[in-house]
Design a protein around this motif. Structure first.
Motif, mmCIF file in Angstrom:
data_model
loop_
_atom_site.group_PDB
_atom_site.id
_atom_site.type_symbol
_atom_site.label_atom_id
_atom_site.label_comp_id
_atom_site.label_asym_id
_atom_site.label_seq_id
_atom_site.Cartn_x
_atom_site.Cartn_y
_atom_site.Cartn_z
ATOM 1 N N THR A 27 0.927 -1.219 -0.011
ATOM 2 C CA THR A 27 -0.068 0.062 -0.034
ATOM 3 C C THR A 27 0.981 1.188 -0.050
ATOM 4 O OG1 THR A 27 -1.739 -1.000 1.231
ATOM 5 C CG2 THR A 27 -1.814 1.293 1.132
ATOM 6 N N ILE A 28 1.916 1.263 0.759
ATOM 7 C CA ILE A 28 2.650 2.442 0.944
ATOM 8 C C ILE A 28 3.485 2.775 -0.463
ATOM 9 C CG2 ILE A 28 4.804 3.451 2.051
ATOM 10 C CD1 ILE A 28 3.647 1.945 4.659
ATOM 11 N N VAL A 29 4.001 1.703 -0.963
ATOM 12 C CA VAL A 29 4.878 1.679 -2.146
ATOM 13 C C VAL A 29 3.598 2.178 -3.467
ATOM 14 C CG1 VAL A 29 6.075 0.524 -3.891
ATOM 15 C CG2 VAL A 29 6.558 0.263 -1.408
ATOM 16 N N GLY A 30 2.711 1.763 -3.534
ATOM 17 C CA GLY A 30 1.661 1.771 -4.623
ATOM 18 C C GLY A 30 0.775 2.822 -4.341
ATOM 19 N N HIS A 31 0.705 3.595 -3.609
ATOM 20 C CA HIS A 31 -0.252 4.388 -3.230
ATOM 21 C C HIS A 31 -0.138 5.512 -4.142
ATOM 22 C CE1 HIS A 31 -4.049 6.151 -1.490
ATOM 23 N NE2 HIS A 31 -3.455 7.260 -1.434
ATOM 24 N N PRO A 32 0.989 6.268 -4.397
ATOM 25 C CA PRO A 32 1.195 7.473 -5.236
ATOM 26 C C PRO A 32 0.751 7.236 -6.465
ATOM 27 C CG PRO A 32 3.203 7.329 -3.708
ATOM 28 C CD PRO A 32 2.241 5.901 -3.302
ATOM 29 N N ILE A 33 1.017 6.109 -7.218
ATOM 30 C CA ILE A 33 0.741 5.726 -8.317
ATOM 31 C C ILE A 33 -0.822 5.624 -8.349
ATOM 32 C CG2 ILE A 33 0.782 4.080 -10.382
ATOM 33 C CD1 ILE A 33 3.417 5.644 -9.856
ATOM 34 N N ASP A 34 -1.433 5.277 -7.648
ATOM 35 C CA ASP A 34 -2.976 5.056 -7.510
ATOM 36 C C ASP A 34 -3.572 6.582 -7.617
ATOM 37 O OD1 ASP A 34 -5.189 3.417 -7.492
ATOM 38 O OD2 ASP A 34 -5.716 3.950 -5.585
ATOM 39 N N VAL A 35 -3.023 7.225 -6.690
ATOM 40 C CA VAL A 35 -3.352 8.833 -6.508
ATOM 41 C C VAL A 35 -3.389 9.446 -7.691
ATOM 42 C CG1 VAL A 35 -2.976 10.948 -5.497
ATOM 43 C CG2 VAL A 35 -2.835 9.033 -4.103
ATOM 44 N N VAL A 36 -2.135 9.423 -8.711
ATOM 45 C CA VAL A 36 -1.888 9.729 -10.044
ATOM 46 C C VAL A 36 -2.957 9.311 -10.951
ATOM 47 C CG1 VAL A 36 -0.526 9.846 -11.905
ATOM 48 C CG2 VAL A 36 0.547 10.243 -9.505
ATOM 49 N N LYS A 37 -3.425 8.023 -10.770
ATOM 50 C CA LYS A 37 -4.238 7.377 -11.827
ATOM 51 C C LYS A 37 -5.591 8.081 -11.451
ATOM 52 C CE LYS A 37 -6.227 4.040 -10.332
ATOM 53 N NZ LYS A 37 -7.683 3.373 -10.178
ATOM 54 N N VAL A 38 -6.097 8.215 -10.163
ATOM 55 C CA VAL A 38 -7.192 8.765 -9.957
ATOM 56 C C VAL A 38 -7.396 10.114 -10.273
ATOM 57 C CG1 VAL A 38 -8.909 9.578 -8.134
ATOM 58 C CG2 VAL A 38 -7.770 7.243 -8.162
ATOM 59 N N ARG A 39 -6.394 11.012 -10.014
ATOM 60 C CA ARG A 39 -6.445 12.392 -10.831
ATOM 61 C C ARG A 39 -6.338 12.484 -12.073
ATOM 62 N NH1 ARG A 39 -2.706 16.530 -6.944
ATOM 63 N NH2 ARG A 39 -3.589 16.094 -5.205
ATOM 64 N N MET A 40 -5.861 11.737 -12.996
ATOM 65 C CA MET A 40 -5.705 11.691 -14.274
ATOM 66 C C MET A 40 -7.380 11.305 -14.694
ATOM 67 S SD MET A 40 -1.913 10.269 -15.374
ATOM 68 C CE MET A 40 -1.933 10.729 -16.989
ATOM 69 N N GLN A 41 -7.812 10.238 -14.306
ATOM 70 C CA GLN A 41 -9.285 9.983 -14.538
ATOM 71 C C GLN A 41 -10.077 11.024 -14.199
ATOM 72 O OE1 GLN A 41 -9.531 6.487 -12.433
ATOM 73 N NE2 GLN A 41 -9.164 5.130 -13.920
ATOM 74 N N ARG A 70 5.459 14.498 -10.533
ATOM 75 C CA ARG A 70 6.488 15.702 -10.296
ATOM 76 C C ARG A 70 5.610 16.898 -9.961
ATOM 77 N NH1 ARG A 70 8.399 16.326 -15.258
ATOM 78 N NH2 ARG A 70 10.118 14.515 -15.033
ATOM 79 N N ASP A 71 4.431 17.176 -10.589
ATOM 80 C CA ASP A 71 3.644 18.387 -10.344
ATOM 81 C C ASP A 71 3.105 18.288 -9.060
ATOM 82 O OD1 ASP A 71 4.153 19.542 -12.857
ATOM 83 O OD2 ASP A 71 2.047 19.033 -13.589
ATOM 84 N N MET A 72 2.541 16.931 -8.676
ATOM 85 C CA MET A 72 1.958 16.751 -7.368
ATOM 86 C C MET A 72 3.030 17.072 -6.302
ATOM 87 S SD MET A 72 -0.508 13.355 -8.187
ATOM 88 C CE MET A 72 -0.387 12.697 -6.489
ATOM 89 N N PHE A 73 4.100 16.566 -6.399
ATOM 90 C CA PHE A 73 5.373 16.707 -5.422
ATOM 91 C C PHE A 73 5.543 18.250 -5.246
ATOM 92 C CE2 PHE A 73 9.611 16.591 -3.938
ATOM 93 C CZ PHE A 73 9.327 16.048 -2.691
ATOM 94 N N VAL A 74 5.713 18.918 -6.432
ATOM 95 C CA VAL A 74 6.026 20.322 -6.311
ATOM 96 C C VAL A 74 4.931 21.146 -5.634
ATOM 97 C CG1 VAL A 74 6.640 22.312 -8.001
ATOM 98 C CG2 VAL A 74 7.642 20.196 -8.281
ATOM 99 N N GLN A 75 3.632 20.790 -5.895
ATOM 100 C CA GLN A 75 2.536 21.788 -5.401
ATOM 101 C C GLN A 75 2.197 21.274 -4.022
ATOM 102 O OE1 GLN A 75 -0.651 20.842 -8.097
ATOM 103 N NE2 GLN A 75 0.070 21.861 -9.743
ATOM 104 N N ASP A 76 2.174 19.926 -3.775
ATOM 105 C CA ASP A 76 1.703 19.473 -2.492
ATOM 106 C C ASP A 76 2.787 18.860 -1.427
ATOM 107 O OD1 ASP A 76 -0.816 20.315 -3.149
ATOM 108 O OD2 ASP A 76 -1.332 18.285 -4.052
ATOM 109 N N GLY A 77 3.915 18.622 -1.971
ATOM 110 C CA GLY A 77 5.029 17.756 -1.228
ATOM 111 C C GLY A 77 4.764 16.453 -1.274
ATOM 112 N N ILE A 78 5.217 15.700 -0.255
ATOM 113 C CA ILE A 78 5.048 14.240 -0.031
ATOM 114 C C ILE A 78 3.655 13.877 0.511
ATOM 115 C CG2 ILE A 78 6.001 14.088 2.226
ATOM 116 C CD1 ILE A 78 6.944 11.784 -0.365
ATOM 117 N N ARG A 79 3.218 14.857 1.107
ATOM 118 C CA ARG A 79 1.523 14.732 1.859
ATOM 119 C C ARG A 79 0.737 14.546 0.507
ATOM 120 N NH1 ARG A 79 -0.232 18.328 6.441
ATOM 121 N NH2 ARG A 79 -1.129 16.217 6.910
ATOM 122 N N GLY A 80 0.928 15.218 -0.685
ATOM 123 C CA GLY A 80 0.210 15.077 -1.750
ATOM 124 C C GLY A 80 0.151 13.775 -2.213
#
Length: 106
Positions: A27-41, A70-80
């Motif tokens: 979950t910890i490793v895969g969650h950022p990719i899942d967040v990106v997928k949802v944002r892209m959808q 990259r955009d999410m990390f720049v805008q929201d940091g690691i919490r994003g």
């Protein structure tokens, strides 16, 4: 009789603890990719790129996973990257623990 019960309990824990740990790591490793997928959808398409099937967005202009990360990390940091992690972190380790335990005892 109590020794058999302790042995049974330790066997259950021996199968469930590694499963829970594996589910937590997954979950910890895969969650950022899942967040990106949802944002892209979810983001509203603005311009469809001809012949590619890709869509540019008004939000960032990025259409790749790496660009969105990259955009999410720049805008929201690691919490994003880990926004909304709590629910999957409760469910996934429990389900992995049950799966590991059931395969151990099958």
């Amino acid at each position: 009789m109590s020794q058999q019960n302790n042995g049974g309990t330790s066997a259950v824990l021996k199968g469930m603890i590694p499963g829970a740990f594996g589910g937590m790591c997954c979950t910890i490793v895969g969650h950022p990719i899942d967040v990106v997928k949802v944002r892209m959808q979810v983001q509203a398409p603005v311009v469809a790129l001809r012949g590619t099937g890709a869509v540019a967005s008004a939000n960032s202009g990025r259409t790749t996973i790496v660009g969105m990360l990259r955009d999410m990390f720049v805008q929201d940091g690691i919490r994003g990257l880990y926004r909304g992690l709590y629910a999957p972190l409760l469910v996934t380790p429990a389900s992995f623990a049950i799966i590991f335990w059931s395969f151990e005892n099958a």
